[in-house]
Design an enzyme around this catalytic site. Structure first.
Site, PDB file in Angstrom:
ATOM      1  N   TYR A 127       0.850  -1.201   0.000  1.00  0.00           N
ATOM      2  CA  TYR A 127       0.000   0.000   0.000  1.00  0.00           C
ATOM      3  C   TYR A 127       0.886   1.252   0.000  1.00  0.00           C
ATOM      4  O   TYR A 127       0.654   2.201  -0.753  1.00  0.00           O
ATOM      5  CB  TYR A 127      -0.905  -0.041   1.238  1.00  0.00           C
ATOM      6  CG  TYR A 127      -1.730   1.200   1.472  1.00  0.00           C
ATOM      7  CD1 TYR A 127      -2.920   1.416   0.779  1.00  0.00           C
ATOM      8  CD2 TYR A 127      -1.327   2.159   2.413  1.00  0.00           C
ATOM      9  CE1 TYR A 127      -3.688   2.549   1.012  1.00  0.00           C
ATOM     10  CE2 TYR A 127      -2.087   3.297   2.655  1.00  0.00           C
ATOM     11  CZ  TYR A 127      -3.267   3.486   1.956  1.00  0.00           C
ATOM     12  OH  TYR A 127      -4.029   4.614   2.186  1.00  0.00           O
ATOM     13  N   LYS A 137       1.109   4.296  -2.835  1.00  0.00           N
ATOM     14  CA  LYS A 137       0.886   5.728  -2.599  1.00  0.00           C
ATOM     15  C   LYS A 137       2.139   6.547  -2.939  1.00  0.00           C
ATOM     16  O   LYS A 137       2.036   7.737  -3.269  1.00  0.00           O
ATOM     17  CB  LYS A 137       0.450   5.963  -1.149  1.00  0.00           C
ATOM     18  CG  LYS A 137      -0.923   5.348  -0.825  1.00  0.00           C
ATOM     19  CD  LYS A 137      -2.059   5.978  -1.634  1.00  0.00           C
ATOM     20  CE  LYS A 137      -3.434   5.500  -1.198  1.00  0.00           C
ATOM     21  NZ  LYS A 137      -4.535   6.109  -1.930  1.00  0.00           N
TER      22      LYS A 137
HETATM   23  N1  LIG Z   1      -8.597   5.896   6.370  1.00  0.00           N
HETATM   24  C1  LIG Z   1      -7.310   6.208   6.484  1.00  0.00           C
HETATM   25  O1  LIG Z   1      -6.719   6.127   7.577  1.00  0.00           O
HETATM   26  C2  LIG Z   1      -6.543   6.690   5.287  1.00  0.00           C
HETATM   27  C3  LIG Z   1      -5.257   7.196   5.482  1.00  0.00           C
HETATM   28  C4  LIG Z   1      -4.534   7.643   4.384  1.00  0.00           C
HETATM   29  C5  LIG Z   1      -5.105   7.602   3.128  1.00  0.00           C
HETATM   30  N2  LIG Z   1      -6.362   7.098   2.951  1.00  0.00           N
HETATM   31  C6  LIG Z   1      -6.897   7.063   1.587  1.00  0.00           C
HETATM   32  O2  LIG Z   1      -8.153   7.687   1.574  1.00  0.00           O
HETATM   33  C7  LIG Z   1      -8.940   7.165   0.498  1.00  0.00           C
HETATM   34  C8  LIG Z   1     -10.331   6.822   1.010  1.00  0.00           C
HETATM   35  O3  LIG Z   1     -10.194   5.818   1.973  1.00  0.00           O
HETATM   36  P1  LIG Z   1     -11.217   5.583   3.171  1.00  0.00           P
HETATM   37  O4  LIG Z   1     -10.415   5.570   4.395  1.00  0.00           O
HETATM   38  O5  LIG Z   1     -12.378   6.478   3.070  1.00  0.00           O
HETATM   39  O6  LIG Z   1     -11.589   4.059   2.855  1.00  0.00           O
HETATM   40  P2  LIG Z   1     -12.967   3.299   2.634  1.00  0.00           P
HETATM   41  O7  LIG Z   1     -13.936   3.675   3.675  1.00  0.00           O
HETATM   42  O8  LIG Z   1     -12.549   1.882   2.480  1.00  0.00           O
HETATM   43  O9  LIG Z   1     -13.466   3.869   1.226  1.00  0.00           O
HETATM   44  C9  LIG Z   1     -12.824   3.520   0.046  1.00  0.00           C
HETATM   45  C10 LIG Z   1     -13.713   3.868  -1.122  1.00  0.00           C
HETATM   46  O10 LIG Z   1     -13.034   3.441  -2.319  1.00  0.00           O
HETATM   47  C11 LIG Z   1     -13.942   2.616  -3.062  1.00  0.00           C
HETATM   48  N3  LIG Z   1     -13.233   1.649  -3.865  1.00  0.00           N
HETATM   49  C12 LIG Z   1     -12.359   0.695  -3.478  1.00  0.00           C
HETATM   50  N4  LIG Z   1     -11.965  -0.040  -4.522  1.00  0.00           N
HETATM   51  C13 LIG Z   1     -12.622   0.450  -5.594  1.00  0.00           C
HETATM   52  C14 LIG Z   1     -12.665   0.100  -6.965  1.00  0.00           C
HETATM   53  N5  LIG Z   1     -11.967  -0.909  -7.447  1.00  0.00           N
HETATM   54  N6  LIG Z   1     -13.438   0.824  -7.795  1.00  0.00           N
HETATM   55  C15 LIG Z   1     -14.172   1.848  -7.332  1.00  0.00           C
HETATM   56  N7  LIG Z   1     -14.193   2.226  -6.041  1.00  0.00           N
HETATM   57  C16 LIG Z   1     -13.426   1.522  -5.191  1.00  0.00           C
HETATM   58  C17 LIG Z   1     -14.815   1.948  -2.024  1.00  0.00           C
HETATM   59  O11 LIG Z   1     -15.983   1.441  -2.620  1.00  0.00           O
HETATM   60  P3  LIG Z   1     -16.807   0.223  -1.933  1.00  0.00           P
HETATM   61  O12 LIG Z   1     -17.484   0.795  -0.732  1.00  0.00           O
HETATM   62  O13 LIG Z   1     -17.725  -0.197  -3.012  1.00  0.00           O
HETATM   63  O14 LIG Z   1     -15.788  -0.833  -1.578  1.00  0.00           O
HETATM   64  C18 LIG Z   1     -15.056   3.123  -1.099  1.00  0.00           C
HETATM   65  O15 LIG Z   1     -16.047   3.947  -1.646  1.00  0.00           O
HETATM   66  C19 LIG Z   1      -8.165   5.966  -0.045  1.00  0.00           C
HETATM   67  O16 LIG Z   1      -7.479   6.360  -1.224  1.00  0.00           O
HETATM   68  C20 LIG Z   1      -7.182   5.668   1.064  1.00  0.00           C
HETATM   69  O17 LIG Z   1      -6.013   5.042   0.589  1.00  0.00           O
HETATM   70  C21 LIG Z   1      -7.097   6.640   4.006  1.00  0.00           C
END
Ligand SMILES: NC(=O)c1ccc[n+]([C@@H]2O[C@H](COP(=O)([O-])OP(=O)(O)OC[C@H]3O[C@@H](n4cnc5c(N)ncnc54)[C@H](OP(=O)(O)O)[C@@H]3O)[C@@H](O)[C@H]2O)c1
Length: 332
Positions: A200, A204
């Site tokens: 991961y 990134k």
């Molecule tokens: N949460 C953290 O601590 C954190 C920290 C740093 C960066 N981020 C980044 O923030 C972003 C959002 O993450 P989040 O924390 O909100 O995670 P999340 O709750 O898991 O949401 C991820 C979203 O991406 C969608 N997704 C995943 N695979 C996909 C695909 N193949 N095609 C289309 N949509 C897809 C999911 O859809 P489904 O619901 O249909 O699966 C969901 O809507 C990500 O890029 C993550 O890497 C998060």
């Protein structure tokens, strides 16, 4: 030590500004916005008066439920929100999405937020899943919508924004694959001896290399008024850790999350900041942390990082062309 200090300072001692920018009249797309950070960013942008907010999601029913939830909580008009299908695991879906964007009257901002984190190795399309979803599809979407963002900025005399959601974990990416002999895309597709705990972070890091290259080849000036930036939301309580990671790692993540993680609403402020209409030009190509420009770290800014970026881009651009011929033409 340096990363731990920066991380804890950010998580525990930094207050993120509540978004107040004016999005009125604007059209904004947020990918992966049925849940987590994307959903909360969409809620803010609807509240801030956007004319149209498009939730780009892989399951329409989940997008419709999110749209209903946002309408209820903001009292916005129902037709403010559209739900579009977009599956980053399927290049045909990404290309269909990009084609659909061309038909919009305007596009002021796109937040490429959808992403995955998994400890399981799998191939999606013809690369490892993080590489396909977090990097290649993200890049395809970025280049696919860039012409529309440029067109909008000219036609409406506004600054438009292309924002990528990354992670500060790029600071700690070991990226051992870069020291191996051969093509990076091939090495990263090998399931044997793979370090999935690092994958991961690597994805990134590769995404920031990609964004840096795009901004260098799409500079701000008379030809373009599109700010392209990359942000980390910090550690947030979302579903990102939904994947099977073993009980011990899951237990450790739960404790860490409880102690330091932000709510998705607070984390989403970083997405809204990076995509706001008045984002500063210095954000172009920048790594944004806590709503400010931050160093890319040794993996990016060192001579080794620069060399890795060059190697990556030399592989990525032909790869993007092979998936979607002509997509890189928008770059210098
Ligand atoms: N949460 C953290 O601590 C954190 C920290 C740093 C960066 N981020 C980044 O923030 C972003 C959002 O993450 P989040 O924390 O909100 O995670 P999340 O709750 O898991 O949401 C991820 C979203 O991406 C969608 N997704 C995943 N695979 C996909 C695909 N193949 N095609 C289309 N949509 C897809 C999911 O859809 P489904 O619901 O249909 O699966 C969901 O809507 C990500 O890029 C993550 O890497 C998060």
């Amino acid at each position: 030590m340096g990363f731990i200090f920066t991380f804890l300072k950010s998580q525990l001692f930094t207050r993120l500004p509540y978004p107040t920018s004016d999005f009125s009249g604007q059209t904004v797309i947020i990918t992966g916005s049925n849940t987590g950070l994307g959903l909360e960013a969409a809620r803010h942008i609807v509240r801030l008066g956007a004319a149209k907010v498009i939730l780009a999601v892989r399951t329409i029913a989940k997008g419709e439920a999110a749209a209903k939830d946002i309408i209820q909580s903001t009292n916005a008009k129902k037709n403010t929100i559209e739900v579009w299908e977009l599956n980053l695991s399927d290049y045909n879906s990404v290309k269909a999405f990009n084609a659909r964007v061309q038909a919009l009257d305007r596009l002021d901002a796109l937040i490429q937020n959808a992403g995955i984190l998994t400890s399981n190795f799998s191939l999606i399309e013809d690369n490892e899943s993080h590489i396909t979803i977090n990097v290649i599809s993200s890049a395809l979407i970025g280049l696919g919508v860039l012409p529309k963002l440029k067109e909008t900025s000219e036609a409406f005399n506004v600054k438009t924004r292309l924002t990528f959601v990354g992670s500060d974990l790029l600071y700690v990416a070991k990226f051992k694959e870069a020291d191996m002999t051969g093509k990076l895309l091939d090495i990263l597709s090998e399931g044997k001896d793979v370090d999935m705990a690092d994958r991961y972070n690597v994805s990134k890091l590769l995404l920031l290399y990609t964004v840096r290259e795009f901004t260098a080849r799409s500079p701000l000036g008379s030809q373009s008024n599109v700010v392209i930036d990359y942000l980390t939301p910090g550690a947030c309580k979302s579903d990102i850790f939904r994947d099977d990671m073993g009980w011990l790692r899951r237990a450790m993540m739960s404790v860490a999350t409880f102690l330091v993680a932000r709510t998705t609403e607070v984390g989403s402020r970083t997405l809204v900041h990076a995509a706001k209409p008045e984002i500063e030009n210095e954000a172009h190509g920048a790594f944004l942390m806590d709503c400010k420009v931050a160093p890319g770290g040794p993996n990016v800014d060192s001579p080794k990082g620069q060399k890795q970026q060059k190697q990556w881009i030399e592989e990525l651009l032909p790869k993007l062309e092979s998936i979607s011929p002509g997509v890189t033409k928008v770059l210098l």
